[in-house]
Design an enzyme around this catalytic site. Structure first.
Site, mmCIF file in Angstrom:
data_model
loop_
_atom_site.group_PDB
_atom_site.id
_atom_site.type_symbol
_atom_site.label_atom_id
_atom_site.label_comp_id
_atom_site.label_asym_id
_atom_site.label_seq_id
_atom_site.Cartn_x
_atom_site.Cartn_y
_atom_site.Cartn_z
ATOM 1 N N ASP A 184 -18.747 25.554 5.854
ATOM 2 C CA ASP A 184 -18.831 25.828 4.722
ATOM 3 C C ASP A 184 -17.458 24.569 4.031
ATOM 4 O O ASP A 184 -17.150 24.841 5.112
ATOM 5 C CB ASP A 184 -18.158 27.178 4.472
ATOM 6 C CG ASP A 184 -18.059 27.097 2.280
ATOM 7 O OD1 ASP A 184 -18.624 27.510 2.151
ATOM 8 O OD2 ASP A 184 -16.997 26.274 2.286
ATOM 9 N N TYR A 225 -12.974 19.329 -1.654
ATOM 10 C CA TYR A 225 -12.731 18.981 -0.747
ATOM 11 C C TYR A 225 -12.946 17.511 0.202
ATOM 12 O O TYR A 225 -11.741 16.505 1.059
ATOM 13 C CB TYR A 225 -13.739 19.817 0.631
ATOM 14 C CG TYR A 225 -13.323 21.297 0.274
ATOM 15 C CD1 TYR A 225 -13.010 22.542 -0.668
ATOM 16 C CD2 TYR A 225 -13.887 22.292 1.392
ATOM 17 C CE1 TYR A 225 -13.083 23.275 -0.789
ATOM 18 C CE2 TYR A 225 -14.412 23.758 0.778
ATOM 19 C CZ TYR A 225 -13.865 24.005 0.255
ATOM 20 O OH TYR A 225 -14.140 25.579 -0.044
ATOM 21 N N LYS A 285 -20.520 23.120 -2.047
ATOM 22 C CA LYS A 285 -20.070 22.967 -3.413
ATOM 23 C C LYS A 285 -19.999 22.602 -4.454
ATOM 24 O O LYS A 285 -19.370 21.575 -4.383
ATOM 25 C CB LYS A 285 -19.085 23.815 -3.215
ATOM 26 C CG LYS A 285 -18.858 25.223 -2.452
ATOM 27 C CD LYS A 285 -17.799 26.121 -2.669
ATOM 28 C CE LYS A 285 -17.763 27.019 -1.581
ATOM 29 N NZ LYS A 285 -16.990 25.785 -0.291
ATOM 30 N N HIS A 345 -18.561 25.905 -8.008
ATOM 31 C CA HIS A 345 -17.389 25.820 -7.314
ATOM 32 C C HIS A 345 -16.429 27.448 -7.403
ATOM 33 O O HIS A 345 -15.908 28.228 -7.371
ATOM 34 C CB HIS A 345 -16.285 24.698 -6.949
ATOM 35 C CG HIS A 345 -15.991 24.649 -5.602
ATOM 36 N ND1 HIS A 345 -15.823 23.336 -4.741
ATOM 37 C CD2 HIS A 345 -14.837 26.240 -5.198
ATOM 38 C CE1 HIS A 345 -14.374 24.046 -4.258
ATOM 39 N NE2 HIS A 345 -14.200 25.494 -4.364
HETATM 40 C C1 1BO Z 1 -10.025 24.580 -4.735
HETATM 41 C C2 1BO Z 1 -10.930 24.657 -3.437
HETATM 42 C C3 1BO Z 1 -11.056 26.743 -3.203
HETATM 43 C C4 1BO Z 1 -11.216 27.377 -2.159
HETATM 44 O O1 1BO Z 1 -12.423 26.994 -2.161
#
Ligand code: 1BO
Length: 272
Positions: free
Chosen positions: A42, A47, A72, A105
């Protein structure tokens, strides 16, 4: 490995979360995870590690179809043409022609949800994603999204662990044939020193973290623990040779409350 079935998707019950993993250590960790048997990785645009995850997938030599890859779309890319463009950028970084699962997201009330879902469904129709879903959606947003989306949504990825009661979201997912995917499933490491879970684990020869992950997958939840330590990768995967009793399941389920949330931001929705 167990799998969670949801609206046509078959999602490995344990995956590797990569939030806050960066650079070469991210590549090394993801590659090692795949060698150890992880088949669900994931990542996310925000990220800033999709390239490293892609490098690891390539270096691992695993067949493309044998690994379930999620990314995402960040909220600043929710306008339809941005969603398509940014998804193509993600795929380029990941060295993939399609991800298995493409998620929104976080909810973004500044862009009409119907428009964003239309673009997400279009990304699936273009073959950029095999399945689509959402993340950090509340019950009301899940219902709105399911009604507005021209393609089935397969999951809501949310924070979930024994300290956070997510029954309402779990029920909304089940009602709509969607899976709940749990991020921060060991409560950012807090579970490791939990005495109740450690006590339950003694009877099974398992650690508190393994009991916690087993509790999640035993309720048909897919969990994506993140770790930066290679030795934890095997521990988190070693949960398929025991089954918690219904008494243990109930005891752990009783530990949660609405106050247990660890990840919250000013832009979060009003949680259930
Ligand atoms: C800002 C990222 C939170 C978890 O995916």
């Amino acid at each position: 490995m167990l799998f969670v079935e949801a609206n046509g998707a078959t999602i490995p019950a344990i995956g590797l979360g990569t939030w806050e993993l960066r650079g070469r250590s991210c590549t090394r960790l993801v590659e090692q995870a795949i060698r150890l048997g992880y088949r669900h990785i994931d990542t996310a645009q925000v990220y800033e590690n999709e390239r490293e995850v892609g490098d690891a997938l390539r270096a691992s030599g695993v067949k493309r179809d044998d690994v379930f890859v999620t990314t995402k779309v960040w909220t600043t890319h929710f306008a339809p043409h941005d969603l398509e463009r940014s998804t193509k950028e993600s795929l380029n970084k990941l060295h993939l022609s399609a991800v298995d699962l493409l998620l929104l997201h976080w909810p973004n009330p500044r862009v009409p949800l119907k428009e964003t879902l239309g673009a997400l469904a279009h990304a699936k129709q273009l073959g950029l994603a095999r399945h689509i879903g959402v993340s950090n959606f509340t019950v009301a947003l899940i219902e709105e999204a399911v009604a507005a989306c021209p393609e089935p949504l397969v999951c809501d990825q949310v924070e979930f662990h024994p300290y956070l009661d997510q029954n309402k979201v779990k029920e909304a997912c089940a009602r709509n044939g969607m899976a709940l995917v749990a991020y921060s499933p060991v409560a950012k490491g807090r579970i490791k020193s939990d005495r109740t879970l450690a006590g339950i684990g003694l009877a099974y020869g398992k650690t508190a973290a393994q009991v916690c992950l087993r509790w999640l997958v035993q309720q048909n939840v897919s969990a994506i623990p993140r770790t930066s330590r290679i030795e934890r990768l095997s521990e988190n995967l070693d949960i398929f040779d025991f089954e918690l009793s219904s008494e243990d399941m109930a005891q752990i389920s009783g530990m949660g409350s609405a106050k247990g949330r660890l990840t919250d931001f000013g832009f979060s929705p009003k949680w259930d």
